[in-house]
Structures are given as C-alpha cells and as structure tokens.
Scaffold this motif. Structure first.
Motif, PDB file in Angstrom:
ATOM      1  N   UNK A 111       0.819  -1.210   0.000  1.00 54.55           N
ATOM      2  CA  UNK A 111       0.000   0.000   0.000  1.00 54.55           C
ATOM      3  C   UNK A 111       0.858   1.267   0.000  1.00 54.55           C
ATOM      4  N   UNK A 112       1.967   1.252   0.746  1.00 55.14           N
ATOM      5  CA  UNK A 112       2.765   2.469   0.882  1.00 55.14           C
ATOM      6  C   UNK A 112       3.311   2.941  -0.458  1.00 55.14           C
ATOM      7  N   UNK A 113       3.811   2.019  -1.262  1.00 53.79           N
ATOM      8  CA  UNK A 113       4.373   2.410  -2.556  1.00 53.79           C
ATOM      9  C   UNK A 113       3.292   2.960  -3.484  1.00 53.79           C
ATOM     10  N   UNK A 114       2.087   2.391  -3.394  1.00 49.47           N
ATOM     11  CA  UNK A 114       0.987   2.906  -4.204  1.00 49.47           C
ATOM     12  C   UNK A 114       0.583   4.307  -3.745  1.00 49.47           C
ATOM     13  N   UNK A 115       0.505   4.479  -2.428  1.00 49.27           N
ATOM     14  CA  UNK A 115       0.176   5.794  -1.892  1.00 49.27           C
ATOM     15  C   UNK A 115       1.222   6.822  -2.313  1.00 49.27           C
ATOM     16  N   UNK A 116       2.490   6.444  -2.224  1.00 47.30           N
ATOM     17  CA  UNK A 116       3.569   7.367  -2.592  1.00 47.30           C
ATOM     18  C   UNK A 116       3.447   7.773  -4.060  1.00 47.30           C
ATOM     19  N   UNK A 117       3.083   6.820  -4.927  1.00 48.06           N
ATOM     20  CA  UNK A 117       2.921   7.119  -6.348  1.00 48.06           C
ATOM     21  C   UNK A 117       1.744   8.059  -6.583  1.00 48.06           C
ATOM     22  N   UNK A 118       0.615   7.794  -5.925  1.00 44.88           N
ATOM     23  CA  UNK A 118      -0.577   8.621  -6.117  1.00 44.88           C
ATOM     24  C   UNK A 118      -0.355  10.030  -5.571  1.00 44.88           C
ATOM     25  N   UNK A 119       0.160  10.121  -4.352  1.00 39.69           N
ATOM     26  CA  UNK A 119       0.400  11.430  -3.742  1.00 39.69           C
ATOM     27  C   UNK A 119       1.470  12.198  -4.516  1.00 39.69           C
ATOM     28  N   UNK A 120       2.520  11.481  -4.934  1.00 33.76           N
ATOM     29  CA  UNK A 120       3.590  12.122  -5.687  1.00 33.76           C
ATOM     30  C   UNK A 120       3.118  12.638  -7.035  1.00 33.76           C
ATOM     31  N   UNK A 121       2.253  11.878  -7.690  1.00 35.17           N
ATOM     32  CA  UNK A 121       1.708  12.303  -8.982  1.00 35.17           C
ATOM     33  C   UNK A 121       0.906  13.581  -8.837  1.00 35.17           C
ATOM     34  N   UNK A 122       0.054  13.624  -7.803  1.00 36.67           N
ATOM     35  CA  UNK A 122      -0.757  14.832  -7.576  1.00 36.67           C
ATOM     36  C   UNK A 122       0.144  16.021  -7.261  1.00 36.67           C
ATOM     37  N   UNK A 123       1.181  15.789  -6.448  1.00 39.70           N
ATOM     38  CA  UNK A 123       2.088  16.873  -6.067  1.00 39.70           C
ATOM     39  C   UNK A 123       2.829  17.417  -7.290  1.00 39.70           C
ATOM     40  N   UNK A 124       3.289  16.530  -8.163  1.00 42.12           N
ATOM     41  CA  UNK A 124       4.018  16.968  -9.358  1.00 42.12           C
ATOM     42  C   UNK A 124       3.101  17.768 -10.279  1.00 42.12           C
ATOM     43  N   UNK A 125       1.875  17.266 -10.492  1.00 41.59           N
ATOM     44  CA  UNK A 125       0.922  17.990 -11.338  1.00 41.59           C
ATOM     45  C   UNK A 125       0.635  19.372 -10.758  1.00 41.59           C
ATOM     46  N   UNK A 126       0.417  19.420  -9.452  1.00 47.07           N
ATOM     47  CA  UNK A 126       0.131  20.694  -8.789  1.00 47.07           C
ATOM     48  C   UNK A 126       1.292  21.659  -8.943  1.00 47.07           C
ATOM     49  N   UNK A 127       2.509  21.163  -8.724  1.00 40.72           N
ATOM     50  CA  UNK A 127       3.696  22.013  -8.837  1.00 40.72           C
ATOM     51  C   UNK A 127       3.839  22.560 -10.252  1.00 40.72           C
ATOM     52  N   UNK A 128       3.671  21.709 -11.244  1.00 43.41           N
ATOM     53  CA  UNK A 128       3.874  22.136 -12.631  1.00 43.41           C
ATOM     54  C   UNK A 128       2.859  23.195 -13.043  1.00 43.41           C
ATOM     55  N   UNK A 129       1.601  22.979 -12.698  1.00 42.53           N
ATOM     56  CA  UNK A 129       0.581  23.954 -13.091  1.00 42.53           C
ATOM     57  C   UNK A 129       0.730  25.265 -12.331  1.00 42.53           C
ATOM     58  N   UNK A 130       0.977  25.189 -11.018  1.00 43.43           N
ATOM     59  CA  UNK A 130       1.152  26.414 -10.245  1.00 43.43           C
ATOM     60  C   UNK A 130       2.384  27.184 -10.717  1.00 43.43           C
ATOM     61  N   UNK A 131       3.462  26.458 -11.005  1.00 42.87           N
ATOM     62  CA  UNK A 131       4.674  27.122 -11.499  1.00 42.87           C
ATOM     63  C   UNK A 131       4.426  27.783 -12.853  1.00 42.87           C
ATOM     64  N   UNK A 132       3.613  27.138 -13.690  1.00 39.73           N
ATOM     65  CA  UNK A 132       3.274  27.731 -14.987  1.00 39.73           C
ATOM     66  C   UNK A 132       2.509  29.033 -14.804  1.00 39.73           C
ATOM     67  N   UNK A 133       1.539  29.028 -13.895  1.00 42.43           N
ATOM     68  CA  UNK A 133       0.793  30.262 -13.606  1.00 42.43           C
ATOM     69  C   UNK A 133       1.725  31.344 -13.058  1.00 42.43           C
ATOM     70  N   UNK A 134       2.690  30.944 -12.242  1.00 44.91           N
ATOM     71  CA  UNK A 134       3.647  31.909 -11.688  1.00 44.91           C
ATOM     72  C   UNK A 134       4.478  32.538 -12.802  1.00 44.91           C
ATOM     73  N   UNK A 135       4.955  31.709 -13.734  1.00 42.77           N
ATOM     74  CA  UNK A 135       5.751  32.218 -14.856  1.00 42.77           C
ATOM     75  C   UNK A 135       4.942  33.227 -15.667  1.00 42.77           C
TER      76      UNK A 135
END
Length: 207
Positions: free
Chosen positions: A144-168
C-alpha cells in the motif's frame, strides 16, 4: 490503465482555478518568479500533508464528524476572506510623492511559504477529494505504501507544474504593476476573488 485515469483526474483538478492558483498568480505578478515559487512549494507541501492525513484514515474521521469538518471549513474560509480584505486594502507606495512608479516590497520567503501552506491545508474539500479518490486506485493485494507514494507524488508533481506555470505567466505582468492605478485594481480584483472563495467555502453545505 487505472493510473492514467488517475493522472487525468489530477491534471483536471490541479489545472482548475482555485485559491492556490489565484494566490500563485498574485505572488508571481507582485513579487516575481523566484519568490512566488516558494509559495508553490508551500502549497504542494500542504497537499502532501492532506494526502498523508487521508491515507492514515484521519480524513474519514474528519468527514464523519460534521462539527469538525464545519470548523475546518469555516476557519479556512475566514482565512481566505482575511487574505482578500488584506489585498483589497493594501496601499501601494511610490518612490516619491511626485511619481507614479511604485516600489513593491515582497514579504519574507517564510511568510510567502506559510501563507500558501495555510491556504492549502485549510481547505477540507481537499481532504474529501483524497479520501474518496485514493481507495479507488489502491490495490490492497499490493504494497500500500508504494501505491500511496505514487498517487500522492503524482498529484504533487501535477500541482507544482501547473502552479509554477501560472507563476511564470503572472511574473510577466510585474512590470505593468509599477503604475499605481494598475496595482490598485490588481489588488482589488485579487482581493475580491479571495473573499469570494472564502465566502463560498464558509457557506457551502457539508458534503
């Protein structure tokens, strides 16, 4: 296949306008890319915190308690309203009394990080999102932990990329905010948006 469905949900969720995006736009336009990026990190850390809370079951406990959920919702909404009123009432300062060119003083990196973290962490809708979403994509027959890490990490990366794009994109507007009238209207618009989000959060029904 399930992962790509989840990825699509993450993209839509993180690209859709919300308090975090408007805060990133405000920071990018007023303080520039490097300072605003600290706020993006703060919001992503908040999302990972909420994902962790949901993963250990506290999200379900919060959702099962209308009083606790309402308290978090009201606190979060009031904080957004506070940010909106603060932005609306902020007064731009000129270099001198005889010029319209402005000096915009950025708050400390810690303050920018903290403000963005609080905006992210005070939204109970995110807890509901994680609590409802994660179980749909976790296979209990696998670690379960590795799956959770993948799901949470995916959401975090998507959030970072979109927010950073808006910042740029927003940072490109910074030069236009050197005029007093432009900055006054920018503060009023962003302030009004935050008040609107806060009021909507406070008045929304338990779900």
């Amino acid at each position: 296949m399930d992962y790509f469905i989840y990825l699509g949900i993450c993209i839509v969720a993180t690209a859709s306008p919300g308090p975090a995006i408007f805060l990133s736009i405000k920071n990018g336009a007023k303080y520039g890319f490097s300072k605003a990026l600290i706020g993006v990190v703060g919001n992503v850390v908040a999302m990972l915190t909420l994902a962790s809370v949901s993963a250990v079951g506290l999200g379900a406990v919060i959702l099962a308690s209308p009083l606790l959920y309402t308290a978090i919702k009201v606190i979060g909404g009031l904080y957004l309203i506070y940010l909106g009123v603060k932005a609306w009432c902020s007064k731009p300062l000129s270099h001198t009394e005889h010029t319209e060119k402005l000096v915009i003083t950025a708050p400390s990196r810690l303050k920018i990080f903290s403000e963005s973290y609080l905006v992210g962490i005070s939204n109970p809708k995110a807890i509901a999102f994680y609590t409802a979403l994660f179980p749909q994509f976790i296979n209990l027959d696998q670690p379960v932990f590795s799956q959770f890490a993948l799901l949470a990490g995916t959401f975090a990366v998507c959030s970072f990329l979109f927010l950073a794009t808006y910042v740029v994109l927003a940072s490109k507007l910074r030069k236009y905010l050197e005029r007093k009238k432009t900055l006054v209207w920018f503060n009023r618009i962003t302030g009004g948006v935050f008040v609107g989000f806060g009021a909507a959060l406070v008045s929304s029904n338990h779900a």
